[in-house]
Design a protein around this motif. Structure first.
Motif, PDB file in Angstrom:
ATOM      1  N   UNK A  76       0.827  -1.212   0.000  1.00 44.04           N
ATOM      2  CA  UNK A  76       0.000   0.000   0.000  1.00 44.04           C
ATOM      3  C   UNK A  76       0.860   1.261   0.000  1.00 44.04           C
ATOM      4  N   UNK A  77       2.083   1.165   0.518  1.00 41.90           N
ATOM      5  CA  UNK A  77       2.995   2.320   0.468  1.00 41.90           C
ATOM      6  C   UNK A  77       3.302   2.696  -0.983  1.00 41.90           C
ATOM      7  N   UNK A  78       3.651   1.690  -1.768  1.00 43.17           N
ATOM      8  CA  UNK A  78       3.988   1.950  -3.176  1.00 43.17           C
ATOM      9  C   UNK A  78       2.794   2.477  -3.944  1.00 43.17           C
ATOM     10  N   UNK A  79       1.626   1.901  -3.688  1.00 41.11           N
ATOM     11  CA  UNK A  79       0.419   2.375  -4.359  1.00 41.11           C
ATOM     12  C   UNK A  79       0.138   3.824  -3.981  1.00 41.11           C
ATOM     13  N   UNK A  80       0.327   4.157  -2.705  1.00 39.45           N
ATOM     14  CA  UNK A  80       0.092   5.530  -2.242  1.00 39.45           C
ATOM     15  C   UNK A  80       1.063   6.503  -2.898  1.00 39.45           C
ATOM     16  N   UNK A  81       2.319   6.132  -3.000  1.00 43.04           N
ATOM     17  CA  UNK A  81       3.307   6.998  -3.671  1.00 43.04           C
ATOM     18  C   UNK A  81       2.919   7.197  -5.139  1.00 43.04           C
ATOM     19  N   UNK A  82       2.541   6.105  -5.804  1.00 34.86           N
ATOM     20  CA  UNK A  82       2.088   6.217  -7.190  1.00 34.86           C
ATOM     21  C   UNK A  82       0.866   7.100  -7.328  1.00 34.86           C
ATOM     22  N   UNK A  83      -0.056   6.977  -6.393  1.00 38.31           N
ATOM     23  CA  UNK A  83      -1.281   7.788  -6.397  1.00 38.31           C
ATOM     24  C   UNK A  83      -0.933   9.268  -6.263  1.00 38.31           C
ATOM     25  N   UNK A  84      -0.038   9.588  -5.333  1.00 38.36           N
ATOM     26  CA  UNK A  84       0.336  10.988  -5.106  1.00 38.36           C
ATOM     27  C   UNK A  84       1.023  11.563  -6.342  1.00 38.36           C
ATOM     28  N   UNK A  85       1.887  10.773  -6.985  1.00 41.44           N
ATOM     29  CA  UNK A  85       2.528  11.230  -8.223  1.00 41.44           C
ATOM     30  C   UNK A  85       1.474  11.476  -9.294  1.00 41.44           C
ATOM     31  N   UNK A  86       0.527  10.541  -9.434  1.00 41.35           N
ATOM     32  CA  UNK A  86      -0.534  10.710 -10.425  1.00 41.35           C
ATOM     33  C   UNK A  86      -1.384  11.945 -10.118  1.00 41.35           C
ATOM     34  N   UNK A  87      -1.668  12.201  -8.842  1.00 40.95           N
ATOM     35  CA  UNK A  87      -2.446  13.378  -8.474  1.00 40.95           C
ATOM     36  C   UNK A  87      -1.676  14.660  -8.775  1.00 40.95           C
ATOM     37  N   UNK A  88      -0.363  14.647  -8.580  1.00 39.99           N
ATOM     38  CA  UNK A  88       0.448  15.818  -8.925  1.00 39.99           C
ATOM     39  C   UNK A  88       0.408  16.068 -10.430  1.00 39.99           C
ATOM     40  N   UNK A  89       0.474  14.989 -11.212  1.00 40.64           N
ATOM     41  CA  UNK A  89       0.360  15.132 -12.663  1.00 40.64           C
ATOM     42  C   UNK A  89      -1.032  15.604 -13.059  1.00 40.64           C
ATOM     43  N   UNK A  90      -2.035  15.171 -12.314  1.00 37.78           N
ATOM     44  CA  UNK A  90      -3.407  15.609 -12.575  1.00 37.78           C
ATOM     45  C   UNK A  90      -3.546  17.121 -12.404  1.00 37.78           C
ATOM     46  N   UNK A  91      -2.825  17.678 -11.438  1.00 38.02           N
ATOM     47  CA  UNK A  91      -2.873  19.125 -11.244  1.00 38.02           C
ATOM     48  C   UNK A  91      -2.252  19.849 -12.435  1.00 38.02           C
ATOM     49  N   UNK A  92      -1.236  19.236 -13.065  1.00 35.81           N
ATOM     50  CA  UNK A  92      -0.588  19.863 -14.211  1.00 35.81           C
ATOM     51  C   UNK A  92      -1.377  19.683 -15.496  1.00 35.81           C
ATOM     52  N   UNK A  93      -2.028  18.520 -15.645  1.00 39.28           N
ATOM     53  CA  UNK A  93      -2.792  18.203 -16.856  1.00 39.28           C
ATOM     54  C   UNK A  93      -4.217  17.797 -16.489  1.00 39.28           C
ATOM     55  N   UNK A  94      -5.033  18.727 -15.995  1.00 38.99           N
ATOM     56  CA  UNK A  94      -6.343  18.364 -15.467  1.00 38.99           C
ATOM     57  C   UNK A  94      -7.321  17.815 -16.503  1.00 38.99           C
ATOM     58  N   UNK A  95      -7.231  18.233 -17.742  1.00 43.22           N
ATOM     59  CA  UNK A  95      -8.217  17.781 -18.722  1.00 43.22           C
ATOM     60  C   UNK A  95      -7.987  16.337 -19.159  1.00 43.22           C
ATOM     61  N   UNK A  96      -6.748  15.968 -19.418  1.00 47.39           N
ATOM     62  CA  UNK A  96      -6.492  14.633 -19.955  1.00 47.39           C
ATOM     63  C   UNK A  96      -6.419  13.559 -18.875  1.00 47.39           C
ATOM     64  N   UNK A  97      -5.982  13.905 -17.663  1.00 48.14           N
ATOM     65  CA  UNK A  97      -5.814  12.893 -16.620  1.00 48.14           C
ATOM     66  C   UNK A  97      -6.989  12.806 -15.648  1.00 48.14           C
ATOM     67  N   UNK A  98      -7.941  13.711 -15.746  1.00 48.32           N
ATOM     68  CA  UNK A  98      -9.082  13.689 -14.839  1.00 48.32           C
ATOM     69  C   UNK A  98      -9.986  12.503 -15.171  1.00 48.32           C
ATOM     70  N   UNK A  99     -10.164  11.567 -14.231  1.00 46.23           N
ATOM     71  CA  UNK A  99     -10.969  10.388 -14.535  1.00 46.23           C
ATOM     72  C   UNK A  99     -12.418  10.713 -14.894  1.00 46.23           C
ATOM     73  N   UNK A 100     -12.941  11.825 -14.404  1.00 46.59           N
ATOM     74  CA  UNK A 100     -14.337  12.168 -14.698  1.00 46.59           C
ATOM     75  C   UNK A 100     -14.505  12.620 -16.148  1.00 46.59           C
ATOM     76  N   UNK A 101     -13.398  12.854 -16.849  1.00 46.86           N
ATOM     77  CA  UNK A 101     -13.451  13.185 -18.277  1.00 46.86           C
ATOM     78  C   UNK A 101     -13.260  11.956 -19.159  1.00 46.86           C
ATOM     79  N   UNK A 102     -13.013  10.796 -18.558  1.00 43.17           N
ATOM     80  CA  UNK A 102     -12.782   9.573 -19.307  1.00 43.17           C
ATOM     81  C   UNK A 102     -14.094   8.968 -19.789  1.00 43.17           C
ATOM     82  N   UNK A 103     -14.039   8.086 -20.779  1.00 39.93           N
ATOM     83  CA  UNK A 103     -15.247   7.352 -21.182  1.00 39.93           C
ATOM     84  C   UNK A 103     -15.781   6.519 -20.012  1.00 39.93           C
TER      85      UNK A 103
END
Length: 168
Positions: free
Chosen positions: A57-84
């Motif tokens: 769960x530590x590794x998953x949490x680190x990956x999640x935080x990295x993905x969330x940081x990328x989401x802040x930089x690219x909100x349109x393409x990485x936002x799951x609510x914009x996905x099919x």
């Protein structure tokens, strides 16, 4: 306490509407949503004793935080609510599945009797919250009763009642 305060902000439609209506508020709103979801995930993995169990769960949490940081930089393409829809459902099932597996492992292998009781209440609260989230965000009452989607008194009363019921 931070998780619950941020979680209250995460589920308020006014916050997301503010982010959509004014570009000056977009970054702060996305930052709050990212912080809220990150803290909620960390809380799920640390509950009830503050340790990451199982260790992955530590590794998953680190990956999640990295993905969330990328989401802040690219909100349109990485936002799951914009996905099919199918991709969004797979994302939600995968995330909640991993949280569930971690809690089941912790419950069956590591927890004391008191922690098991705390976990039962935690699972009850999360299940209730997710159930109301699905009902509210996918507008199940509106699907079952089409009159609630048509202009008129029924829709007005429904709109006045549904948000307070959901928040409760």
């Amino acid at each position: 306490a931070l998780v619950f305060v941020l979680n209250g902000l995460f589920f308020v439609p006014v916050l997301t509407a503010l982010g959509r209506s004014d570009t000056a508020w977009k970054s702060p709103v996305i930052s709050m949503l990212v912080l809220s979801s990150s803290c909620a995930l960390i809380f799920c993995f640390l509950f009830p004793d503050g340790r990451f169990v199982p260790r992955w769960t530590r590794l998953f949490t680190i990956g999640w935080i990295v993905w969330m940081a990328l989401l802040m930089l690219f909100p349109l393409s990485l936002n799951p609510w914009n996905w099919p829809a199918l991709r969004l459902i797979m994302y939600l099932l995968g995330t909640f599945g991993l949280i569930s597996v971690a809690q089941i492992y912790r419950y069956s292998r590591v927890s004391t009797l008191v922690q098991r009781q705390q976990t039962k209440w935690f699972v009850y609260g999360i299940s209730t919250s997710m159930f109301s989230f699905v009902i509210f965000n996918f507008d199940l009452p509106g699907m079952l009763f089409p009159v609630l989607r048509q202009p008129g008194l029924a829709r007005g009363l429904y709109n006045l009642a549904i948000l307070p019921v959901y928040m409760l």
